[in-house]
Each structure stands twice: as C-alpha cells, then as structure tokens.
Design an enzyme around this catalytic site. Structure first.
Site, PDB file in Angstrom:
ATOM      1  CD  GLN A   5     104.256  27.786  -0.175  1.00 17.03           C
ATOM      2  OE1 GLN A   5     104.583  26.797   0.460  1.00 17.03           O
ATOM      3  NE2 GLN A   5     103.721  27.704  -1.378  1.00 17.03           N
ATOM      4  CG  ASP A  29      91.757  26.623  -5.437  1.00 18.06           C
ATOM      5  OD1 ASP A  29      90.546  26.826  -5.645  1.00 18.06           O
ATOM      6  OD2 ASP A  29      92.641  26.861  -6.282  1.00 18.06           O
ATOM      7  CE1 TYR A  48      90.208  38.392 -18.531  1.00 18.97           C
ATOM      8  CE2 TYR A  48      89.351  36.399 -19.547  1.00 18.97           C
ATOM      9  CZ  TYR A  48      89.991  37.020 -18.495  1.00 18.97           C
ATOM     10  OH  TYR A  48      90.434  36.292 -17.421  1.00 18.97           O
TER      11      TYR A  48
HETATM   12  C1  LIG Z   1      94.132  28.884 -15.497  1.00 22.63           C
HETATM   13  C2  LIG Z   1      93.261  29.329 -14.346  1.00 22.63           C
HETATM   14  C3  LIG Z   1      92.255  30.262 -14.571  1.00 22.63           C
HETATM   15  C4  LIG Z   1      91.424  30.669 -13.519  1.00 22.63           C
HETATM   16  N1  LIG Z   1      90.437  31.572 -13.785  1.00 22.63           N
HETATM   17  C5  LIG Z   1      89.607  31.949 -12.783  1.00 22.63           C
HETATM   18  C6  LIG Z   1      88.556  32.896 -13.034  1.00 22.63           C
HETATM   19  O1  LIG Z   1      88.386  33.370 -14.159  1.00 22.63           O
HETATM   20  N2  LIG Z   1      87.760  33.265 -11.970  1.00 22.63           N
HETATM   21  C7  LIG Z   1      87.945  32.755 -10.701  1.00 22.63           C
HETATM   22  O2  LIG Z   1      87.196  33.132  -9.784  1.00 22.63           O
HETATM   23  N3  LIG Z   1      88.902  31.833 -10.464  1.00 22.63           N
HETATM   24  C8  LIG Z   1      89.744  31.435 -11.445  1.00 22.63           C
HETATM   25  N4  LIG Z   1      90.724  30.521 -11.212  1.00 22.63           N
HETATM   26  C9  LIG Z   1      90.784  29.875  -9.890  1.00 22.63           C
HETATM   27  C10 LIG Z   1      91.473  30.694  -8.853  1.00 22.63           C
HETATM   28  O3  LIG Z   1      92.715  31.142  -9.322  1.00 22.63           O
HETATM   29  C11 LIG Z   1      91.680  29.879  -7.590  1.00 22.63           C
HETATM   30  O4  LIG Z   1      90.532  29.134  -7.299  1.00 22.63           O
HETATM   31  C12 LIG Z   1      91.973  30.797  -6.426  1.00 22.63           C
HETATM   32  O5  LIG Z   1      93.158  31.510  -6.672  1.00 22.63           O
HETATM   33  C13 LIG Z   1      92.092  29.996  -5.137  1.00 22.63           C
HETATM   34  O6  LIG Z   1      92.528  30.828  -4.120  1.00 22.63           O
HETATM   35  P1  LIG Z   1      93.118  30.221  -2.787  1.00 22.63           P
HETATM   36  O7  LIG Z   1      93.500  31.396  -1.961  1.00 22.63           O
HETATM   37  O8  LIG Z   1      92.192  29.207  -2.229  1.00 22.63           O
HETATM   38  O9  LIG Z   1      94.429  29.425  -3.216  1.00 22.63           O
HETATM   39  P2  LIG Z   1      95.772  29.983  -3.851  1.00 22.63           P
HETATM   40  O10 LIG Z   1      95.524  31.138  -4.727  1.00 22.63           O
HETATM   41  O11 LIG Z   1      96.468  28.808  -4.431  1.00 22.63           O
HETATM   42  O12 LIG Z   1      96.598  30.507  -2.609  1.00 22.63           O
HETATM   43  C14 LIG Z   1      97.200  29.645  -1.691  1.00 22.63           C
HETATM   44  C15 LIG Z   1      98.325  30.401  -0.986  1.00 22.63           C
HETATM   45  O13 LIG Z   1      98.828  29.560   0.049  1.00 22.63           O
HETATM   46  C16 LIG Z   1     100.238  29.591   0.026  1.00 22.63           C
HETATM   47  N5  LIG Z   1     100.691  28.325   0.610  1.00 22.63           N
HETATM   48  C17 LIG Z   1     100.591  27.092   0.075  1.00 22.63           C
HETATM   49  N6  LIG Z   1     101.099  26.168   0.898  1.00 22.63           N
HETATM   50  C18 LIG Z   1     101.545  26.844   1.996  1.00 22.63           C
HETATM   51  C19 LIG Z   1     102.181  26.436   3.201  1.00 22.63           C
HETATM   52  N7  LIG Z   1     102.453  25.152   3.447  1.00 22.63           N
HETATM   53  N8  LIG Z   1     102.496  27.384   4.121  1.00 22.63           N
HETATM   54  C20 LIG Z   1     102.223  28.704   3.892  1.00 22.63           C
HETATM   55  N9  LIG Z   1     101.631  29.129   2.748  1.00 22.63           N
HETATM   56  C21 LIG Z   1     101.287  28.217   1.824  1.00 22.63           C
HETATM   57  C22 LIG Z   1     100.570  29.756  -1.452  1.00 22.63           C
HETATM   58  O14 LIG Z   1     101.889  30.252  -1.627  1.00 22.63           O
HETATM   59  C23 LIG Z   1      99.494  30.714  -1.903  1.00 22.63           C
HETATM   60  O15 LIG Z   1      99.875  32.062  -1.708  1.00 22.63           O
HETATM   61  C24 LIG Z   1      91.593  30.117 -12.227  1.00 22.63           C
HETATM   62  C25 LIG Z   1      92.599  29.182 -11.997  1.00 22.63           C
HETATM   63  C26 LIG Z   1      93.434  28.796 -13.046  1.00 22.63           C
HETATM   64  C27 LIG Z   1      94.500  27.770 -12.780  1.00 22.63           C
END
Ligand SMILES: Cc1cc2nc3c(=O)[nH]c(=O)nc-3n(C[C@H](O)[C@H](O)[C@H](O)COP(=O)(O)OP(=O)(O)OC[C@H]3O[C@@H](n4cnc5c(N)ncnc54)[C@H](O)[C@@H]3O)c2cc1C
Length: 394
Positions: free
Chosen positions: A36, A296, A219
C-alpha cells in the site's frame, strides 16, 4: 489465463511479505507483491534476530547480505532498573552458543533486513513488486482469486498470501475477528549516532533494564555506527499507527526514580517515535479456499520475545516448502503449513505476554523475579530457549 499461470499474490511488502515472495520464487513460483505504501521501505529501529531466523537466512541465501550490517552482541543482559543489579547475563556471542544452535544471535536495523529481502526480490525475475496498491478486499472465484485495489484496479492470482500485518485487511475478511487487542503498553524507539552516546554507556550487549511497569533496552546497530534505544511503559494513551511522535514528558514521568544510566539514555533523545503495542489471541483457521495468512496478519505478538519478524520469516519458508511438497494441492499445503506453525507461534505469542509481566514486575513479583534470575544459570536460560532458537526443519 489459466489459474496455474497466474502469479501468487502477496498482500503486504513488509518483512513477512518479502520473505514469502523470495521463498516462493526460489521454488520457481511467480509472485506479485502488492504494497500500500508509495515505496517499499521500513520505518522503525532495531530488531533482534534469534539463531532460528539465521537458519532461514541461510536457507534463503541471505546470510552474506545480512552479515554486512548485523551486529553480533556478546551477551543478553538483564538489570533491575531501580537497584541497578545485574540479574542475568546470557552469552549469546559465545562459541558454545553458536556451536549449540549452529547460527548466531544478531541485531539489525529494520531497514537493513528489509533492504536485504528487497534486493533479493528485485534480483529474482519471478518477483514483481508493485507499490501504491492498497488492497481493499478479495474475491475467491474458486479457480482463482481476485484482489480489489483502492482506485478501482484489480489483480488476479492463483493464490493469495495475506502478509499485511497487524491491521490486516485480508484477515478481517478471512477471520473477521475485529481489531487487535491494545495491550496498554507503549514503545518509544530511537536510533542515535554512536558518537552521541557517552563512552561509559557503550557496550556490545543487548541490555534490558526492567523497572516498575517500564523497561529500557539498548544495543548497537549497523556495524556499531548507531545505537538503538527502546523504552516501553504502561499507559492508557491510545493511538493507532507506527509513525507517531512520542511525548518525552510522559516518558520522564514514567521512568522517574530509576538508575542514572537509564535516565542518561532517556536524556539523549529528543524525538522518539511511538508504537502502540497490540497483539491477538492465538487462533487456528489461517486459510480459507485460495487465501492464507502469514506473519503478524496470522499471529500478531508483543515484541517481548523479539520474534515477530523471525516468525514471519519462518512462516514464509515453511509455506513455500509445503506448497512445493503438495504439488498443486494448495488446500493440503495450507493445512500442513498451519499445522506446523500454529502451536509454535502461539507459544511465542503467549510467552511474550508473560515476559512483559516479568520485565515490568513490581513489589513481590519483582522480588521473586530478581531472586529467580539471580539464581538461574546462563546455561539454564539457554536450555529454556532451545525450543525457540533451534528453529524449524527446512
Ligand atoms: C517495538 C517493536 C519491537 C519489535 N522488535 C522485534 C524484534 O526484536 N525481533 C523480531 O523478530 N520482531 C520484532 N518486532 C516484530 C516485527 O516488527 C513484526 O512482527 C514484523 O515486522 C511483522 O512483519 P509482517 O510482514 O508480518 O508485517 P508488517 O511489517 O506490519 O508488514 C505489513 C505490510 O503490509 C502493508 N499493508 C498493510 N495493509 C495493506 C493493504 N491493505 N494493502 C497493501 N499493503 C498493506 C504494510 O504497509 C506493510 O508494509 C517488533 C515489533 C515492535 C512493534
């Protein structure tokens, strides 16, 4: 076009979506990633990477790219933020740790790990990346799936992987279980140039200062050039989104009375980025028809085990392997993928909640935490993490 000639659509170009695209392309599948945002990029700061995800990097051919920017800390250290006492020190940089898990423990800037996946996807002729494609919903047509994109466009795919994160639109349609659970915990994060960190505060360790309803983690990142700070505290304040600025006044109020080192770290930063931390109850039922969830979108978790991105990457590898093994029987592939992933990810989701309680303990709970951790051996802590850090079979 016959369904088998259509690409697999991946909604979301975060770490999970790009990992899925890369893993599927390596199995010879054409993939189209719909993101998106206007560009494929990551906001945020550092993340920790357990040896379990380095195993996935190795499998995906990413080790060298990750190695260019990752830092390998010597220890994970936990201290009490009121007394300053060291509660436990786990030598994740030791030869014994590496020998046991075969892979290292690392920390990396979120943009760097995302960049490594993005480069690898760009090099693959099988991966198409489209930005500014906000997916509004999908229709499973039986022989194919069609996603509807803001602005009126549509894309057809053989299958659809919902990797659209915590606020997943695909999950809303597939599972329909409402909004995520707001934990009441807020994270502020900042990355600062290492020269701005006084020398006595620099160390190649991941250090967590557990305080009453708060914690601070620091870190080094990016070959040690920058320093990562994360602070978490309980607050009733609620705002959705990843891109909001924090309120330093609230922060200083929450950390009042803590060790001078903690306060020194807080004082280094003027502009904090704020995250409202959410998760969900673990569920089964990650797929329906031609659509499946990952990362996620499937199992959002609090970050207290530092495993969300690691789990999303494992999901991607397992899903691609199951699709290959099922030879076109995607229903079986989706079932076996979920079967292999749901208990592991549920364990991380639930353990992360528990760790949050441990980090933020007050009163007798704090006394108990300190007493148990001070009497625990680093070997015991490593044994306890075996289920997680040994990773999954590939
Ligand atoms: C404070 C914090 C610290 C963290 N520390 C760690 C750590 O130390 N180690 C670790 O492994 N994990 C860590 N995490 C967790 C990690 O960041 C997430 O679990 C991970 O980024 C999930 O990846 P994802 O691709 O599933 O989702 P996301 O990274 O949320 O990616 C989802 C993507 O989908 C896109 N999207 C959403 N809706 C739509 C739509 N309708 N149409 C098109 N695109 C869309 C978004 O723009 C985004 O680019 C941390 C999270 C937080 C909040």
């Amino acid at each position: 076009m016959a369904a088998k000639d259509l690409p697999i659509l991946v909604v979301g170009g975060g770490i999970g979506g790009l990992a899925a695209a890369l893993a599927l392309a390596r199995k010879g599948r054409a993939v189209h990633v719909l993101e998106q945002a206007a560009t494929f990029a990551e906001v945020g700061a550092g993340i920790q990477l357990g040896p379990n995800v380095f195993k996935m990097f190795d499998y995906l051919g990413l080790t060298e790219a990750i190695d260019q920017t990752a830092v390998y800390p010597e220890n994970l250290v936990m201290r009490d933020a009121l007394s300053g006492e060291e509660l436990i020190r786990v030598p994740v940089g030791s030869a014994a740790f590496r020998a046991r898990f075969k892979f290292p423990y690392g920390v990396i800037h979120r943009a760097d790990i995302h960049g490594a996946f993005l480069d690898a996807c760009r090099k693959s002729p099988l991966v198409k990346l489209s930005a500014s494609q906000k997916v509004l919903g999908y229709e499973d047509k039986g022989d194919r799936v069609v996603v509807n994109i803001e602005g009126g466009a549509a894309q057809e795919g053989e299958l659809l992987v919902g990797a659209d994160g915590l606020w997943s639109q695909v999950r809303a349609q597939l599972v329909g279980d409402g909004k995520p659970r707001v934990s009441g915990h807020i994270a502020y994060r900042a990355v600062i140039p290492t020269p701005q960190v006084p020398e006595h505060l620099r160390q190649n360790n991941v250090v967590l200062w557990g305080g009453p309803k708060t914690h601070l983690v620091h870190y080094p990142l990016r070959r040690g050039e920058v320093y990562n700070l994360v602070v978490v505290f309980h607050s009733s304040r609620y705002e959705e989104g990843w891109d909001t600025y924090g309120d330093p006044e609230e922060l200083h109020e929450r950390f009042k009375g803590q060790r001078p080192e903690v306060l020194e770290y807080l004082a280094m930063v003027n502009a904090w980025k704020m995250w409202v931390l959410c998760d969900r109850e673990p569920i089964k039922g990650w797929s329906k028809g031609r659509v499946v969830l990952l990362g996620d979108a499937a199992h959002p978790m609090l970050q207290y085990l530092a495993q969300g991105a690691c789990m999303a990457t494992e999901d991607a590898v397992v899903l691609a392997n199951k699709l290959e093994a099922a030879k076109g029987d995607y229903a079986t592939a989706f079932q076996t993928y979920e079967q292999e992933r749901y208990l592991r990810t549920a364990r991380v989701q639930l353990t992360a909640r528990f760790y949050g309680e441990v980090y933020h303990a007050t009163g007798v709970k704090r006394d108990l935490r300190n007493s148990l951790l001070k009497n625990a051996s680093p070997e015991g802590a490593i044994n306890g993490a075996d289920w997680l850090y040994s990773g999954v079979a590939v």
